[in-house]
Scaffold this active site. Structure first.
Site, mmCIF file in Angstrom:
data_model
loop_
_atom_site.group_PDB
_atom_site.id
_atom_site.type_symbol
_atom_site.label_atom_id
_atom_site.label_comp_id
_atom_site.label_asym_id
_atom_site.label_seq_id
_atom_site.Cartn_x
_atom_site.Cartn_y
_atom_site.Cartn_z
ATOM 1 N N ALA A 7 0.826 -1.207 0.000
ATOM 2 C CA ALA A 7 0.000 0.000 0.000
ATOM 3 C C ALA A 7 0.863 1.261 0.000
ATOM 4 C CB ALA A 7 -0.923 -0.006 1.214
ATOM 5 N N LYS A 8 2.120 1.127 0.420
ATOM 6 C CA LYS A 8 3.079 2.246 0.472
ATOM 7 C C LYS A 8 2.451 3.476 1.107
ATOM 8 C CE LYS A 8 5.746 0.773 -3.597
ATOM 9 N NZ LYS A 8 4.845 -0.299 -4.083
ATOM 10 N N ARG A 9 1.750 3.261 2.219
ATOM 11 C CA ARG A 9 1.078 4.370 2.891
ATOM 12 C C ARG A 9 2.077 5.264 3.605
ATOM 13 N NH1 ARG A 9 -3.573 3.993 0.134
ATOM 14 N NH2 ARG A 9 -5.021 2.438 0.937
#
Ligand SMILES: O=C(O)c1cc(=O)[nH]c(=O)n1[C@@H]1O[C@H](COP(=O)(O)O)[C@@H](O)[C@H]1O
Length: 283
Positions: free
Chosen positions: A94-96
């Site tokens: 998700a590379k949040r």
């Protein structure tokens, strides 16, 4: 069972460090699957089942599902993996990265809604944007460190002067990850296969046990042998090699599942041959 313990167990059981990346691009899914969110689910489920014997886990990329409004299908896919392949890990890609209160919602999304064992996060906003994920003491947090894309150098390769001296930004992130941020003991780092020298440098900094999630072989052209050798340098023993398009789209025809599982098996074997060549075991 916590993420790191589950990883060690699955490496041992599967004898594989390969992750299948689930990046369902509707324009590339073979046409015998419906061009609908249900077709995306069917394609991903079949890929999961076909490749499960050769991998240690799956990395669904959330954008491919969200762009289609297929979040419910992603939930069902994660449920399917937990039910049918319970020993395999799920890393939600998700590379949040956001302030703490929002990060907590992203953590709930990853760990409660999708039930992921780990999630990828972007460290740009600093430790308080990562801290909320650590409340889930049994889940993994995989921090972007040296990404596989060419533009990664724009920031990650800059020299910075910090509390650990003068170094590249990605080295600073690796140093923070092992010296300060790994309160839960469940941290890992993303390092791209397109930069084997930096994989080795990250391994030197973080020590042998921190898992390195390494995308960039296959479609992005990273050298598999150089990647594995670098990840296992300095006594390294923990690696997750991701491949998405090279497996998912090995064939665009009715034989896509057979073609995908063949590529997955060959990739696993090549990883293992390299591991043997340099005299290592996974755990
Ligand atoms: O975090 C990631 O997974 C990631 C980090 C990175 O540095 N580079 C990178 O390619 N990825 C992801 O890994 C996958 C690579 O896909 P393939 O190039 O098709 O194997 C994609 O889902 C990317 O979003």
């Amino acid at each position: 069972m916590d993420f790191i313990t589950k990883l060690r167990a699955v490496w041992d059981k599967q004898n594989s460090a390969l992750m299948l990346g689930l990046d369902p691009d509707i324009s590339r899914i073979p046409t015998h699957y419906a061009c609908t969110t249900e077709g995306v689910y069917d394609f991903c489920r079949d890929m999961v089942d076909a490749c499960a014997p050769y991998v240690c886990g799956f990395k669904p990329q959330i954008a491919y599902f969200a762009a289609l409004g297929a979040e419910r299908e992603l939930e069902r896919l994660c449920e399917h993996i937990r039910r049918e392949h319970p020993s395999l890990v799920v890393i939600l890609d998700a590379k949040r990265g956001d302030i703490g209160t929002t990060a907590k919602q992203y953590a709930i999304e990853a760990f409660e809604r999708y039930g992921a064992d780990a999630v990828t996060v972007n460290p740009y906003m600093g430790f308080d944007s990562i801290e909320p994920y650590l409340e889930w003491k049994d889940r993994g947090v995989i921090v972007l460190c040296r990404t596989s894309n060419a533009g990664g150098s724009d920031l990650q390769f800059l020299e910075v002067e910090g509390e650990y001296g003068r170094m590249r930004l990605y080295e600073h992130i690796a140093t923070l990850a092992c010296k300060k941020w790994n309160a839960s003991g469940q941290l890992g780092l993303v390092v791209g296969a397109t930069y084997p020298n930096e994989i080795a440098r990250v391994r030197e900094i973080v020590g042998p046990d921190m898992p390195l999630l390494i995308p960039g072989i296959g479609a992005q052209g990273g050298d598999l042998e150089a990647t594995v050798t670098a990840a296992l340098s300095f006594g390294g023993n923990a690696l997750l090699i991701n491949s998405s398009r090279a497996i998912l789209y090995a064939s665009g025809a009715e034989d896509c599942l057979q073609a995908a599982s063949d590529v997955a098996r060959k990739t696993r074997d090549k990883i293992n041959q390299t591991i043997l060549k340099i005299g290592k075991v996974h755990t």
